[in-house]
Design an enzyme around this catalytic site. Structure first.
Site, mmCIF file in Angstrom:
data_model
loop_
_atom_site.group_PDB
_atom_site.id
_atom_site.type_symbol
_atom_site.label_atom_id
_atom_site.label_comp_id
_atom_site.label_asym_id
_atom_site.label_seq_id
_atom_site.Cartn_x
_atom_site.Cartn_y
_atom_site.Cartn_z
ATOM 1 N N TRP A 27 0.829 -1.213 0.000
ATOM 2 C CA TRP A 27 0.000 0.000 0.000
ATOM 3 C C TRP A 27 0.854 1.250 0.000
ATOM 4 C CZ3 TRP A 27 -4.446 -0.572 -1.942
ATOM 5 C CH2 TRP A 27 -5.180 -1.764 -1.736
ATOM 6 N N ASP B 56 -1.652 6.354 6.633
ATOM 7 C CA ASP B 56 -2.740 5.515 6.119
ATOM 8 C C ASP B 56 -3.014 4.448 7.180
ATOM 9 O OD1 ASP B 56 -4.376 3.681 4.880
ATOM 10 O OD2 ASP B 56 -3.054 3.322 3.161
ATOM 11 N N LYS C 191 -12.247 -2.168 6.762
ATOM 12 C CA LYS C 191 -11.486 -3.122 7.577
ATOM 13 C C LYS C 191 -11.926 -3.074 9.036
ATOM 14 C CE LYS C 191 -8.770 -3.134 3.783
ATOM 15 N NZ LYS C 191 -7.948 -2.228 2.993
HETATM 16 C C1 LIG Z 1 -7.392 -1.647 1.905
HETATM 17 C C2 LIG Z 1 -6.308 -0.642 2.012
HETATM 18 C C3 LIG Z 1 -6.202 0.429 1.104
HETATM 19 C C4 LIG Z 1 -7.133 0.596 -0.074
HETATM 20 O O1 LIG Z 1 -8.364 0.991 0.350
HETATM 21 P P1 LIG Z 1 -9.519 1.380 -0.708
HETATM 22 O O2 LIG Z 1 -10.606 1.828 0.211
HETATM 23 O O3 LIG Z 1 -9.833 0.148 -1.480
HETATM 24 O O4 LIG Z 1 -8.998 2.461 -1.558
HETATM 25 C C5 LIG Z 1 -5.195 1.334 1.303
HETATM 26 N N1 LIG Z 1 -4.325 1.224 2.312
HETATM 27 C C6 LIG Z 1 -4.390 0.215 3.197
HETATM 28 C C7 LIG Z 1 -3.399 0.140 4.302
HETATM 29 C C8 LIG Z 1 -5.383 -0.747 3.075
HETATM 30 O O5 LIG Z 1 -5.463 -1.759 3.951
#
Ligand SMILES: *Cc1c(COP(=O)(O)O)cnc(C)c1O
Length: 360
Positions: A102, A172, A196
């Site tokens: 990511w 993030d 998540k």
């Molecule tokens: C799932 C995830 C993403 C992507 O998320 P989207 O909502 O599909 O854009 C980005 N960063 C991390 C750490 C993730 O777990």
């Protein structure tokens, strides 16, 4: 009805109590005579839902008043673009710490907009640790330092916040938000897709220190401009109302359970159960150095990859869903977010022990 133990990486498990509450209120929310999905985002029912969700979220993470909380669409991936658009001008320097897939995507998107560079990475070591970071790691004049608190695919997690010498840290937290205590004031910006640890996909939460608002470069689409969203209370257009509502139910559930500290203790026990089992066996392995292992995503391989298919088939038959590892890592991955109960993790551990006994 048989609900499985769901170890999906995302969209992921939602607490049963939350689903039941949403179900009970689905057709007629609080005598409104309609579902939350069908009502105006500007009506009193939804304003109440939205305000309560934000207040509970702020309470859970102790978000101070000098931070705005946004409930927006577009996923974490859209924030990969929003971050440089709001914090860096064309040609400005922005530093990224890359500890997995990511983070790599985030810096790639950053490069579209500014002088974004990976200044520290553990890729050469197959992302098995978090690199050593000091203020000297970062470039002079960097507008922000971007990290991925928890790498969902590799299963590697920051255990603290890097020292940047005053450069705002942007994190993030898609796969770790609300899973453990953090100090929001250590960060300039935190963002997280909801699917998540919070609720349904389609909602993204952004926490921004207010002094960082109002700097979006010219040309920034209004929908990506945090200041526009903050001034409009995240209602500059129609927000993801149902996701916002379910997020609110999750926050209430988490408060009921004792808040983030109680959740953190549960998560630590869940993760220890799996890592202890993996480390105590020659049959299972996890490639991440113990000090940096994720409490949310536990990737593991079997000594004999030929058994992967058998493991997946037998675990699925035992009601343990979505254990297949990400294609880039192989093997298995158990995502054990807040909504995955200790009972579910215990059932997985029991299955793993039995599988080793019968197949090793
Ligand atoms: C799932 C995830 C993403 C992507 O998320 P989207 O909502 O599909 O854009 C980005 N960063 C991390 C750490 C993730 O777990």
């Amino acid at each position: 009805m048989t609900r499985k133990f769901n170890f999906s990486a995302g969209p992921a498990a939602i607490p049963l109590e939350v689903l039941e509450k949403a179900q009970a209120e689905l057709l007629d929310y609080s005598d409104a005579g309609m579902s939350v999905m069908e009502m105006s985002h500007r009506g009193s029912h939804f304003i109440d839902i939205a305000e309560r969700a934000e207040a509970d979220f702020r309470e859970l993470l102790q978000v101070p008043d000098d931070y705005a909380v946004l409930f927006v669409q577009g996923g974490a991936t859209q924030q990969f673009a929003a971050v440089p658009l709001n914090l860096a001008a064309d040609g400005d320097v922005a530093d990224y710490v890359t500890t997995g897939s990511w983070g790599k995507k985030a810096v790639k998107e950053g490069k579209i907009f500014c002088d974004a560079e990976t200044v520290a990475s553990s890729e050469a070591d197959r992302f098995s640790h978090i690199p050593e970071l000091t203020p000297a790691t970062f470039r002079t004049g960097a507008k922000y330092v971007h990290i991925t608190s928890n790498e969902t695919i590799g299963g590697i997690e920051f255990q603290g916040v890097p020292e940047t010498g005053g450069i705002p840290v942007v994190s993030d937290m898609s796969s770790s938000i609300l899973s453990r205590r953090i100090d929001v004031t250590d960060y300039g910006v935190i963002y997280a897709g909801a699917q998540k640890n919070i609720g349904p996909s389609g909602l993204t939460i952004v926490i921004v220190r207010r002094d960082l608002l109002g700097n979006a470069r010219s040309g920034t689409p209004s929908m990506l401009n945090w200041n526009v969203q903050a001034e409009a209370g995240s209602m500059s257009n129609t927000p993801p109302t149902f996701g916002w509502y379910v997020a609110g139910l999750t926050f209430a559930w988490l408060k009921e359970l004792g808040g983030v500290d109680a959740m953190e203790a549960i998560n630590a026990r869940k993760a220890a159960l799996l890592y202890d089992l993996i480390d105590g066996s020659d049959f299972y392995a996890n490639p991440v150095q113990p000090a940096f292992r994720s409490r949310m995503n536990v990737p593991f391989t079997l000594a004999d990859p030929e058994l992967d298919k058998v493991f997946l088939a037998e675990s699925a038959a035992a009601g343990l869903a979505a254990l297949k590892g990400h294609r880039s890592v192989g093997g298995m991955r158990a995502s054990i977010y807040n909504a995955v109960s200790e009972q579910a993790v215990a059932a997985l551990a029991e299955f793993m022990r039995e599988f080793e006994r019968t197949h090793a």
